[in-house]
Write an enzyme that holds these catalytic residues in place. Structure first.
Site: not given
Ligand code: NAD
Length: 539
Positions: A179, A254, A276, A310, A408
């Site tokens: 998203w 994701g 990725e 990311c 993260e």
């Protein structure tokens, strides 16, 4: 220069950007939602899902959901359409990408509204998606012919063996996207797949499906046969595996956790996958860095798309000798960022996308502060602006037992660490299982590039946050370690969607005893030939 304490918690609330006149409901009318929803393959009995606009919390779109049978149907339709597409010359397929490029730039306001409505990000950050997508369209539109053309290779026996390496499409690509960059991540991997002659079954996240569906319509307008891009929607753990189940190749973006599951399912079927995944990216500010530029860069690096990027920076290493001077500049700029939810340019940072994201960000910050970390800027949610706003936050004094140190966050939170030697900085930056992106700031470009080569990340930006490497679409982008497998962009970004095929034709004599040679004479002749080939420098 501002003292760090002046912008610390409680004294430096981020200003609010002036709101724009248009509401989300006006920008994304029900008629538009209904039209776009027709692009979803969903004939089964799955309950529709209503998404919410992160900026306001109001209902945004009711979207049909696909069943695993719908996914199988999408693959059947894509498989029927793919051979005719693959039979076109590459040049004709690439022209579709170039027309898409022009249409996207012309009609960008439509998709900027959709991206903002679905993600809550600031318009400037939504525009980054238009920028990156247009760059990928131009690159593969212009370069696909070169990447995919047949190439003469040295044959087994010079003159007598004529060998050509060709590239064939994989077939139907299963493409699963998240998203956070709904335009860029749904489209930019699909474009080279199409250019290489494939069809695509795409599962965007339901939260941001309108953006992907809009892009699909635009690509069809640019000349893509409609059946080639199928969109399915649904719960990730149910519909995602169905997408992998039928794919000839999987392109996934994701989280690392989901990526492992996708990789295992693809491996069981012996189909390839590019993944990725997440990151815990580091920025290094060396003693000789231009501190104003580094502070500006750090703001972009940490807070673009509210850190839900990311390749954004969550660990910032600064040389002890310049740490105070750098942090004063960085904290001052961070505290001055204007938060806002208007559907217009003007805000420096928007909202988070979901309650889940807000929960993680709040937890990471609160736990760290409780355990002794100091807040140099931000640190709090801002519900008076919108339900999911959180201030851009700088933490100091973060220690390894705090989750924010190694997990993260995927939000607008960065932790500061000081270093004394280059060696120490490189070791600390590499001390993570992730390896996606990093950033080095120095006036000495040669030194910056030398340090970059020692960082275990798929991209490194010298004197930029992330855009220099990500925007270099002719060069590969992706992750080492837990950040992924394979690469997007460049040759690897398109060749992954192809099978290599070698076609070798033999003439005059076979590679076997012939013309009356017995086995021994044949062996002797070829022994001599091999020596000559090496002496001639043949490869
Ligand atoms: P996620 O893994 O939860 O979801 C990503 C996509 O996978 C969604 O479409 C989801 O519905 C689907 N999915 C969920 N479970 C699945 C399953 N079992 N099988 C197949 N598909 C499934 O990730 P997210 O939270 O939506 O996205 C954020 C993450 O993505 C972050 O970790 C971020 O770092 C990463 N990301 C990486 C890149 C990159 O280029 N490396 C880019 C953007 C985001």
């Amino acid at each position: 220069m501002t003292d760090i304490s002046a912008v610390s918690r409680g004294t430096g609330r981020n200003p609010v950007a002036p709101g724009a006149g248009r509401t989300v409901a006006a920008a994304v009318p029900k008629s538009l939602v209904a039209r776009l929803a027709r692009g979803v393959t969903a004939g089964g009995d799955a309950e529709p899902v209503t998404t919410l606009a992160p900026l306001t919390g109001e209902p945004l779109a009711e979207l049909p959901q696909s069943t695993p049978e719908d996914v199988a149907g999408a693959y059947r339709a894509a498989r029927l359409a793919q051979p005719a597409w693959a039979a076109l010359p590459v040049r004709r397929r690439a022209e579709v990408l170039l027309r898409f490029h022009d249409l996207l730039l012309k009609r960008q306001d439509e998709v900027l509204d959709l991206i903002q409505a679905e993600t809550g990000k600031a318009r400037l950050h939504a525009f980054e998606e238009v920028l990156a997508t247009a760059m990928a369209a131009r690159h593969y539109g212009r370069s696909a012919v070169g990447y995919l053309k047949d190439r003469r290779r040295g044959g087994a026996v010079p003159v007598f063996t004529h060998t050509v390496e060709g590239r064939r499409p994989k077939g139907v690509i299963g493409h699963i996207s998240p998203w956070n960059y709904p335009l860029e991540l749904s489209v930019s991997d699909a474009l080279p797949a199409f250019a290489a002659g494939n069809a695509v079954v795409n599962k965007p996240d339901t939260q941001t499906a309108l953006t992907a569906l809009w892009a699909r319509e635009l690509l069809i307008e640019a000349g893509l046969p409609a059946e080639l891009w199928q969109v399915v929607l649904g719960d990730g753990p149910v519909v995602g595996p169905a997408v992998v189940e039928h794919a000839d190749y999987v392109s996934f973006t994701g989280s690392t956790r989901t990526g492992r599951d996708v990789a295992q399912r693809a491996a069981a079927r012996l189909v390839g996958a590019s993944l990725e995944l997440g990151g815990k990216n580091a920025m290094l500010v060396l003693a000789d860095a231009d501190l104003d530029k580094a502070a500006e860069g750090a703001v972009r690096a940490c807070f673009s798309s509210a850190g839900q990027l990311c390749i954004s920076i969550e660990r910032l290493f600064v040389h002890r000798s310049v740490a105070d001077a750098f942090l004063a500049r960085f904290a001052e700029r961070t505290a001055a960022l204007r938060l806002g939810g208007g559907l217009a340019y003007g805000a420096d940072m928007g909202s988070l996308v979901s309650g889940r994201q807000l929960e993680t960000v709040t937890r990471h910050v609160e736990e760290a502060v409780k355990a002794g970390a100091t807040v140099l800027a931000g640190g709090q949610a801002r519900p008076e602006i919108g339900p999911l706003f959180f201030e851009p936050t700088i933490l100091d004094g973060v220690t390894p037992e705090m989750a924010v140190c190694s997990e993260e966050t995927f939000g607008p939170v960065v932790s500061i660490y000081r270093f004394d030697t280059e060696e120490e900085a490189v070791t600390a930056a590499n001390a993570t299982p992730y390896g996606l992106n990093s950033s080095v700031w120095t006036r000495d470009l040669r030194r910056g590039r030398a340090i970059a080569a020692r960082l275990r990340t798929g991209t490194v930006n010298v004197n930029e946050a992330y855009a220099a490497a990500y925007g270099s679409v002719a060069s590969p982008m992706g992750g080492m370690g837990d950040s992924g497998l394979g690469r997007r962009h460049g040759a690897e970004g398109i060749l992954r969607f192809t099978e290599a095929q070698t076609i070798a034709s033999q003439r005059v004599m076979p590679i076997a005893p012939a013309f009356g040679l017995d086995d021994e004479k044949f062996a002797a002749l070829f022994t001599k030939s091999l020596r000559i080939m090496k002496a001639l420098g043949l490869k």
